[in-house]
Write a protein that holds these residues in place. Structure first.
Motif, PDB file in Angstrom:
ATOM      1  N   PRO A 399       0.778  -0.972  -0.129  1.00 20.79           N
ATOM      2  CA  PRO A 399      -0.718  -0.047  -0.031  1.00 20.79           C
ATOM      3  C   PRO A 399       0.760   1.424  -0.700  1.00 20.79           C
ATOM      4  O   PRO A 399       1.048   1.810  -0.543  1.00 20.79           O
ATOM      5  CB  PRO A 399      -0.693  -0.372   1.096  1.00 20.79           C
ATOM      6  N   TYR A 400       1.687   1.183   0.962  1.00 16.70           N
ATOM      7  CA  TYR A 400       2.954   2.290   0.432  1.00 16.70           C
ATOM      8  C   TYR A 400       3.523   3.136  -0.760  1.00 16.70           C
ATOM      9  O   TYR A 400       3.374   3.852  -0.362  1.00 16.70           O
ATOM     10  CB  TYR A 400       3.756   2.313   2.032  1.00 16.70           C
ATOM     11  N   ARG A 401       3.774   1.840  -1.404  1.00 12.94           N
ATOM     12  CA  ARG A 401       3.711   1.984  -3.351  1.00 12.94           C
ATOM     13  C   ARG A 401       2.947   2.077  -4.340  1.00 12.94           C
ATOM     14  O   ARG A 401       3.025   3.156  -4.910  1.00 12.94           O
ATOM     15  CB  ARG A 401       4.965   0.690  -3.164  1.00 12.94           C
ATOM     16  N   HIS A 402       1.957   1.393  -3.976  1.00 18.29           N
ATOM     17  CA  HIS A 402       0.887   1.172  -4.833  1.00 18.29           C
ATOM     18  C   HIS A 402      -0.493   2.106  -4.614  1.00 18.29           C
ATOM     19  O   HIS A 402      -1.506   2.151  -5.844  1.00 18.29           O
ATOM     20  CB  HIS A 402       0.836  -0.276  -5.296  1.00 18.29           C
ATOM     21  N   PHE A 403      -0.610   2.675  -3.439  1.00 22.10           N
ATOM     22  CA  PHE A 403      -1.835   3.309  -3.561  1.00 22.10           C
ATOM     23  C   PHE A 403      -1.705   5.010  -3.324  1.00 22.10           C
ATOM     24  O   PHE A 403      -0.334   5.236  -3.300  1.00 22.10           O
ATOM     25  CB  PHE A 403      -2.088   3.079  -1.925  1.00 22.10           C
ATOM     26  N   SER A 404      -2.164   5.114  -3.889  1.00 18.73           N
ATOM     27  CA  SER A 404      -2.427   6.970  -4.232  1.00 18.73           C
ATOM     28  C   SER A 404      -1.978   7.371  -3.145  1.00 18.73           C
ATOM     29  O   SER A 404      -2.526   7.064  -1.822  1.00 18.73           O
ATOM     30  CB  SER A 404      -3.727   7.434  -4.998  1.00 18.73           C
ATOM     31  N   PRO A 405      -1.647   8.847  -2.559  1.00 12.48           N
ATOM     32  CA  PRO A 405      -1.646   9.409  -1.696  1.00 12.48           C
ATOM     33  C   PRO A 405      -3.229   9.582  -0.442  1.00 12.48           C
ATOM     34  O   PRO A 405      -2.935   8.679   0.437  1.00 12.48           O
ATOM     35  CB  PRO A 405      -1.119  10.427  -1.862  1.00 12.48           C
ATOM     36  N   GLU A 406      -3.739  10.154  -1.337  1.00 15.64           N
ATOM     37  CA  GLU A 406      -5.530  10.288  -0.762  1.00 15.64           C
ATOM     38  C   GLU A 406      -6.021   8.950  -0.303  1.00 15.64           C
ATOM     39  O   GLU A 406      -6.522   8.481   1.227  1.00 15.64           O
ATOM     40  CB  GLU A 406      -6.205  10.294  -2.095  1.00 15.64           C
ATOM     41  N   ASN A 407      -5.555   7.401  -0.805  1.00 19.16           N
ATOM     42  CA  ASN A 407      -6.074   5.844  -0.811  1.00 19.16           C
ATOM     43  C   ASN A 407      -5.536   5.582   0.126  1.00 19.16           C
ATOM     44  O   ASN A 407      -5.981   4.605   0.902  1.00 19.16           O
ATOM     45  CB  ASN A 407      -6.027   5.629  -1.738  1.00 19.16           C
ATOM     46  N   LEU A 408      -3.956   6.125   0.779  1.00 22.72           N
ATOM     47  CA  LEU A 408      -3.229   5.429   1.438  1.00 22.72           C
ATOM     48  C   LEU A 408      -3.194   5.853   3.043  1.00 22.72           C
ATOM     49  O   LEU A 408      -3.461   5.092   4.089  1.00 22.72           O
ATOM     50  CB  LEU A 408      -1.779   5.475   1.603  1.00 22.72           C
ATOM     51  N   GLN A 409      -3.532   7.363   2.527  1.00 20.75           N
ATOM     52  CA  GLN A 409      -4.339   7.810   3.899  1.00 20.75           C
ATOM     53  C   GLN A 409      -5.083   7.293   4.696  1.00 20.75           C
ATOM     54  O   GLN A 409      -5.429   7.304   6.513  1.00 20.75           O
ATOM     55  CB  GLN A 409      -4.094   9.606   3.763  1.00 20.75           C
ATOM     56  N   THR A 410      -6.426   7.892   3.801  1.00 20.05           N
ATOM     57  CA  THR A 410      -7.472   6.705   4.060  1.00 20.05           C
ATOM     58  C   THR A 410      -7.617   5.235   5.068  1.00 20.05           C
ATOM     59  O   THR A 410      -8.057   5.459   5.911  1.00 20.05           O
ATOM     60  CB  THR A 410      -8.474   6.815   3.221  1.00 20.05           C
ATOM     61  N   ALA A 411      -6.576   4.027   3.855  1.00 18.95           N
ATOM     62  CA  ALA A 411      -6.001   3.337   4.655  1.00 18.95           C
ATOM     63  C   ALA A 411      -5.935   3.510   6.047  1.00 18.95           C
ATOM     64  O   ALA A 411      -5.800   2.373   6.569  1.00 18.95           O
ATOM     65  CB  ALA A 411      -5.955   2.599   3.150  1.00 18.95           C
ATOM     66  N   LEU A 412      -4.472   3.593   6.238  1.00 12.29           N
ATOM     67  CA  LEU A 412      -3.850   3.763   7.280  1.00 12.29           C
ATOM     68  C   LEU A 412      -4.291   3.888   7.999  1.00 12.29           C
ATOM     69  O   LEU A 412      -4.980   3.760   9.625  1.00 12.29           O
ATOM     70  CB  LEU A 412      -2.404   4.560   7.562  1.00 12.29           C
ATOM     71  N   LEU A 413      -5.421   4.921   8.316  1.00 15.55           N
ATOM     72  CA  LEU A 413      -6.248   5.793   9.444  1.00 15.55           C
ATOM     73  C   LEU A 413      -7.524   4.459  10.100  1.00 15.55           C
ATOM     74  O   LEU A 413      -7.630   4.423  11.007  1.00 15.55           O
ATOM     75  CB  LEU A 413      -7.100   7.087   9.187  1.00 15.55           C
ATOM     76  N   SER A 414      -7.635   3.798   8.858  1.00 15.99           N
ATOM     77  CA  SER A 414      -9.599   2.532   9.058  1.00 15.99           C
ATOM     78  C   SER A 414      -8.645   2.536   9.619  1.00 15.99           C
ATOM     79  O   SER A 414      -8.935   1.072  10.213  1.00 15.99           O
ATOM     80  CB  SER A 414      -9.398   2.458   7.509  1.00 15.99           C
ATOM     81  N   MET A 415      -7.034   1.356   8.878  1.00 15.28           N
ATOM     82  CA  MET A 415      -6.735  -0.303   9.798  1.00 15.28           C
ATOM     83  C   MET A 415      -6.443   0.806  11.265  1.00 15.28           C
ATOM     84  O   MET A 415      -6.003  -0.953  11.947  1.00 15.28           O
ATOM     85  CB  MET A 415      -5.235  -0.446   8.780  1.00 15.28           C
ATOM     86  N   TYR A 416      -5.311   1.647  11.570  1.00 21.69           N
ATOM     87  CA  TYR A 416      -4.630   1.468  12.471  1.00 21.69           C
ATOM     88  C   TYR A 416      -4.975   2.392  13.913  1.00 21.69           C
ATOM     89  O   TYR A 416      -4.150   2.625  14.670  1.00 21.69           O
ATOM     90  CB  TYR A 416      -3.539   2.145  12.683  1.00 21.69           C
ATOM     91  N   SER A 417      -6.354   3.583  12.808  1.00 21.00           N
ATOM     92  CA  SER A 417      -6.503   4.530  14.253  1.00 21.00           C
ATOM     93  C   SER A 417      -6.838   3.940  15.682  1.00 21.00           C
ATOM     94  O   SER A 417      -6.981   4.693  16.729  1.00 21.00           O
ATOM     95  CB  SER A 417      -7.897   5.373  13.736  1.00 21.00           C
ATOM     96  N   SER A 418      -7.056   2.668  15.976  1.00 23.84           N
ATOM     97  CA  SER A 418      -7.736   2.032  16.793  1.00 23.84           C
ATOM     98  C   SER A 418      -6.109   1.527  17.959  1.00 23.84           C
ATOM     99  O   SER A 418      -6.372   1.481  18.520  1.00 23.84           O
ATOM    100  CB  SER A 418      -8.486   0.939  16.730  1.00 23.84           C
ATOM    101  N   GLN A 419      -5.207   1.490  17.257  1.00 25.37           N
ATOM    102  CA  GLN A 419      -3.660   0.902  17.349  1.00 25.37           C
ATOM    103  C   GLN A 419      -3.181   2.725  17.873  1.00 25.37           C
ATOM    104  O   GLN A 419      -2.647   2.645  18.368  1.00 25.37           O
ATOM    105  CB  GLN A 419      -3.301  -0.026  16.829  1.00 25.37           C
ATOM    106  N   GLY A 420      -3.545   3.705  17.736  1.00 22.24           N
ATOM    107  CA  GLY A 420      -3.373   4.317  18.395  1.00 22.24           C
ATOM    108  C   GLY A 420      -2.737   6.195  17.161  1.00 22.24           C
ATOM    109  O   GLY A 420      -1.950   7.174  17.022  1.00 22.24           O
ATOM    110  N   LEU A 421      -2.983   5.581  15.884  1.00 15.81           N
ATOM    111  CA  LEU A 421      -2.609   6.115  15.123  1.00 15.81           C
ATOM    112  C   LEU A 421      -2.927   7.101  14.902  1.00 15.81           C
ATOM    113  O   LEU A 421      -4.549   6.640  14.637  1.00 15.81           O
ATOM    114  CB  LEU A 421      -2.085   5.399  13.696  1.00 15.81           C
TER     115      LEU A 421
END
Length: 500
Positions: A399-421
């Motif tokens: 994802p860090y390489r193949h996602f667009s910047p917008e999609n990557l930001q959304t994906a990271l917050l969706s995946m890891y916000s419960s873990q402190g991101l």
């Protein structure tokens, strides 16, 4: 004043070694017969060290942190004992260092970008070794080379005393006046004396006003002479890489070497090669199909979280996605029977006959139970980044390489916000991604999401190491949770005992 100690008469131990000094400018290529296994493994070990150096710079780590992490990596992969060490095979260690440098020189001479990165990492490694060198060994090494500097006479020192004091700081004359003679050495981690060189060789010292300039020459004190030495090393390596690049086409027909060089030149992109290529289950414990969903939320890197979520969403996955995710789960500890159960549930829209004919065979094949019965390893970060680029409808890749910047930001917050991101962490991560250092971005996410276990910036996944394999990420995450759980149980047990 610095201590002066008498030099004891002794046998020249350098003369007994094929590689006289621990420090090396790599002037001459190795002329030994090298077996192909050493050619590759020596280079891979050095690449791990250089990749960690580059990673530390990308993360803006302080110099002391870079130095410590590099020393730790060298102890693991590129040990280089001092000449006085009597229990080490110094020639073997130095041969490995020598050969590995030249193999990577072949791999990284191909483009200007690779050359620049290689020079920076190698110069940093030299600086760290230089700082750790025995003072007398350092003096012997530097006296063996011509650095094209001119020693300043006593008369000149007296003539320009005020200017030299101003450049070197108050009391700097204490090291101008002390010299070397046949009977004594000065215990000081630099060459003693004052030298002059063309000012263009020490622009960093000129900028910091640490030298006295006269007639185009810079008067450099002993404590600043390392700047000349490092600059000489860098200039020598830059020139050597350009010459190597011109000679490289002669190797194009060697089918043994070129694939190895291709593999090595890709190494920096993924932060070096990984030791997890043939890894087994992190703790030797099997997991079940029922456990995967819970483990994915707590311990998976972004690439595997994305694959898991895509399977839950689409109830189907294309070939390369199944391959990437399936091998990861195998190494994580999912047995063949549990793997079949997991994929049967996950791909619930597929009819039983089609699943058994088209998918079950592939699952068994990846476990070495069909076809040529090979035990396939899970894919490393380097393989995920460089091979089988995802297209439309694919879920595999990084994802860090193949996602667009917008999609990557959304994906990271969706995946890891419960873990402190949080959204406050995203700019730092995106800046790292923008520089093409995808493994560093993944490592930074690991640090942020595992802060509750005491992980801090620059800790990486342990001892400052970066993520180089998805299973490495998952294994370290599970280890931290297990350690915290055991600690909590012990604390509760101790409390019960104290109360009884």
């Amino acid at each position: 004043m610095y201590k002066v100690q008498k030099k004891k008469p002794e046998v020249d131990i350098h003369s007994q070694l094929k590689y006289r000094f621990r420090l090396n400018f790599y002037d001459k290529p190795p002329l030994d017969d090298i077996i192909i296994e050493d050619f590759e493994t020596f280079a891979l070990d050095r690449l791990r060290v250089l990749a960690e150096i580059e990673t530390a710079f990308v993360r803006n780590s302080p110099w002391e942190t870079i130095k410590k992490h590099t020393e730790d990596q060298c102890r693991k992969y590129l040990e280089l004992g001092h000449t006085t060490a009597k229990t080490k095979d110094l020639d073997r260690e130095r041969q490995k260092d020598h050969i590995s440098h030249f193999v990577l020189r072949l791999a990284f001479c191909r483009t200007e970008e690779l050359r620049r990165r290689f020079v920076k990492a190698e110069t940093t490694l030299f600086r760290i070794r230089y700082a750790n060198e025995d003072p007398q060994e350092l003096i012997s090494f530097l006296k063996s080379r011509d650095f094209d500097w001119v020693e300043v006479s006593s008369a000149e020192i007296e003539q320009y005393r005020d200017q030299l004091d101003a450049a070197g700081g108050k009391g700097s004359d204490t090291f101008y006046k002390v010299g070397l003679n046949r009977d004594a050495v000065v215990v000081f981690p630099e060459v003693i004396g004052l030298h002059q060189v063309k000012w263009t060789r020490v622009p960093d010292l000129v900028e910091k006003r640490k030298v006295f300039l006269k007639g185009g020459m810079a008067y450099v004190s002993s404590k600043e002479q390392s700047s000349i030495i490092f600059q000489s090393f860098q200039a020598h390596l830059e020139k050597a890489l350009e010459l190597t690049a011109k000679a490289l086409p002669r190797l194009d027909e060697d089918t043994r070497i070129v694939p190895i060089l291709d593999h090595l030149s890709q190494g920096f992109l993924a932060g070096g090669t990984s030791e997890w290529n043939n890894a087994t289950s992190a703790n030797g414990d099997e997991i079940t199909a029922d456990m995967v969903d819970d483990i994915s939320r707590k311990h998976f890197p972004a690439c595997m979280r994305n694959l898991h979520n895509a399977l839950k969403r689409d109830r189907h996955m294309k070939h390369f996605g199944r391959l990437q995710y399936g091998l990861f789960l195998k190494v994580l500890g999912l047995s063949i029977d549990e793997a079949i159960t997991f994929w049967r549930r996950g791909m619930s829209t597929i009819q039983d006959d089609k699943f058994n004919k088209e998918y079950k065979y592939n699952i068994r094949h990846s476990y070495g139970l069909e076809g040529k019965r090979a035990n396939y390893p899970a894919k490393s970060c380097q393989q995920i980044l460089m091979n089988d680029q995802p297209g439309s409808g694919d879920s595999h890749g990084c994802p860090y390489r193949h996602f667009s910047p917008e999609n990557l930001q959304t994906a990271l917050l969706s995946m890891y916000s419960s873990q402190g991101l949080t959204s406050a962490d995203i700019p730092e991560i995106m800046q790292i991604v923008k520089g093409g250092h995808y493994h560093v971005a993944c490592t930074r996410v690991f640090e942020i999401t595992h802060a509750k276990y005491g992980i801090r910036k620059d800790n990486g996944v342990g001892d400052g190491e970066s993520v180089t394999h998805p299973n490495q990420y998952a294994a370290k995450s599970r280890e931290l949770e297990l350690g915290a759980t055991k600690g909590a149980v012990k604390k509760d047990t101790d409390g019960d005992v104290a109360m009884s």
